[in-house]
Motif scaffolding. Structure first.
Motif, PDB file in Angstrom:
ATOM      1  N   GLU A  14       0.826  -1.213   0.000  1.00 35.04           N
ATOM      2  CA  GLU A  14       0.000   0.000   0.000  1.00 35.04           C
ATOM      3  C   GLU A  14       0.860   1.263   0.000  1.00 35.04           C
ATOM      4  O   GLU A  14       0.512   2.247  -0.650  1.00 35.04           O
ATOM      5  CB  GLU A  14      -0.962   0.009   1.202  1.00 35.04           C
ATOM      6  CG  GLU A  14      -2.007  -1.080   1.142  1.00 35.04           C
ATOM      7  CD  GLU A  14      -2.748  -1.106  -0.192  1.00 35.04           C
ATOM      8  OE1 GLU A  14      -3.315  -0.078  -0.584  1.00 35.04           O
ATOM      9  OE2 GLU A  14      -2.751  -2.162  -0.855  1.00 35.04           O
ATOM     10  N   ARG A  17       1.904   1.701  -3.474  1.00 37.30           N
ATOM     11  CA  ARG A  17       0.793   2.132  -4.324  1.00 37.30           C
ATOM     12  C   ARG A  17       0.496   3.619  -4.145  1.00 37.30           C
ATOM     13  O   ARG A  17       0.272   4.339  -5.111  1.00 37.30           O
ATOM     14  CB  ARG A  17      -0.463   1.314  -3.980  1.00 37.30           C
ATOM     15  CG  ARG A  17      -1.697   1.689  -4.792  1.00 37.30           C
ATOM     16  CD  ARG A  17      -2.860   0.756  -4.530  1.00 37.30           C
ATOM     17  NE  ARG A  17      -3.406   0.855  -3.190  1.00 37.30           N
ATOM     18  CZ  ARG A  17      -4.366   1.734  -2.836  1.00 37.30           C
ATOM     19  NH1 ARG A  17      -4.863   2.583  -3.710  1.00 37.30           N
ATOM     20  NH2 ARG A  17      -4.816   1.748  -1.596  1.00 37.30           N
ATOM     21  N   ASP A  37      -7.085   6.476   2.934  1.00 33.46           N
ATOM     22  CA  ASP A  37      -7.332   5.616   1.792  1.00 33.46           C
ATOM     23  C   ASP A  37      -8.349   4.527   2.136  1.00 33.46           C
ATOM     24  O   ASP A  37      -8.216   3.836   3.138  1.00 33.46           O
ATOM     25  CB  ASP A  37      -6.018   4.973   1.329  1.00 33.46           C
ATOM     26  CG  ASP A  37      -6.216   4.137   0.081  1.00 33.46           C
ATOM     27  OD1 ASP A  37      -6.384   4.730  -0.998  1.00 33.46           O
ATOM     28  OD2 ASP A  37      -6.221   2.899   0.191  1.00 33.46           O
ATOM     29  N   LYS A  39      -9.093   1.651   0.639  1.00 39.99           N
ATOM     30  CA  LYS A  39      -8.582   0.281   0.592  1.00 39.99           C
ATOM     31  C   LYS A  39      -7.806  -0.039   1.878  1.00 39.99           C
ATOM     32  O   LYS A  39      -7.961  -1.114   2.446  1.00 39.99           O
ATOM     33  CB  LYS A  39      -7.698   0.096  -0.637  1.00 39.99           C
ATOM     34  CG  LYS A  39      -7.278  -1.352  -0.830  1.00 39.99           C
ATOM     35  CD  LYS A  39      -6.471  -1.535  -2.099  1.00 39.99           C
ATOM     36  CE  LYS A  39      -5.939  -2.958  -2.178  1.00 39.99           C
ATOM     37  NZ  LYS A  39      -4.800  -3.064  -3.099  1.00 39.99           N
ATOM     38  N   CYS A  40      -6.993   0.902   2.320  1.00 39.65           N
ATOM     39  CA  CYS A  40      -6.231   0.704   3.563  1.00 39.65           C
ATOM     40  C   CYS A  40      -7.163   0.572   4.762  1.00 39.65           C
ATOM     41  O   CYS A  40      -6.933  -0.251   5.640  1.00 39.65           O
ATOM     42  CB  CYS A  40      -5.268   1.866   3.800  1.00 39.65           C
ATOM     43  SG  CYS A  40      -3.846   1.815   2.714  1.00 39.65           S
TER      44      CYS A  40
END
Length: 82
Positions: A14, A17, A37, A39-40
């Motif tokens: 991450e 990314r 974020d 997704k995190c």
């Protein structure tokens, strides 16, 4: 309990990314970017705990001991190993 090694490897992914490379080729990301974020947020139950574990293992580095959302949004988290 989640596997700490796995959490850390996900964290490294991450950071890659979301982060940017500096002149030395090291990847860093602001804590606030990581924290905000989506997704995190879904991946890590305890992002701060995972960061601390990664720091203890010398995989990442950052200023201070404990990172708090808001207060430490501008703290750079630097990837130490690839």
């Amino acid at each position: 309990t989640m596997n700490v090694e796995r959490e850390i490897s996900l964290l490294v992914e991450e950071i890659r990314r979301l982060g940017t490379k500096n002149a030395d080729g090291q990847v860093s990301v602001k804590f606030g970017v990581l924290f905000a974020d989506e997704k995190c947020a879904n991946l890590f139950e305890a992002l701060v705990g995972t960061l601390k574990a990664a720091k203890r293992r010398k995989i990442v580095t950052y200023q201070g001991e404990l990172l708090l959302q808001g207060v430490h949004d501008n703290v750079d988290i630097m990837l130490l190993q690839d």
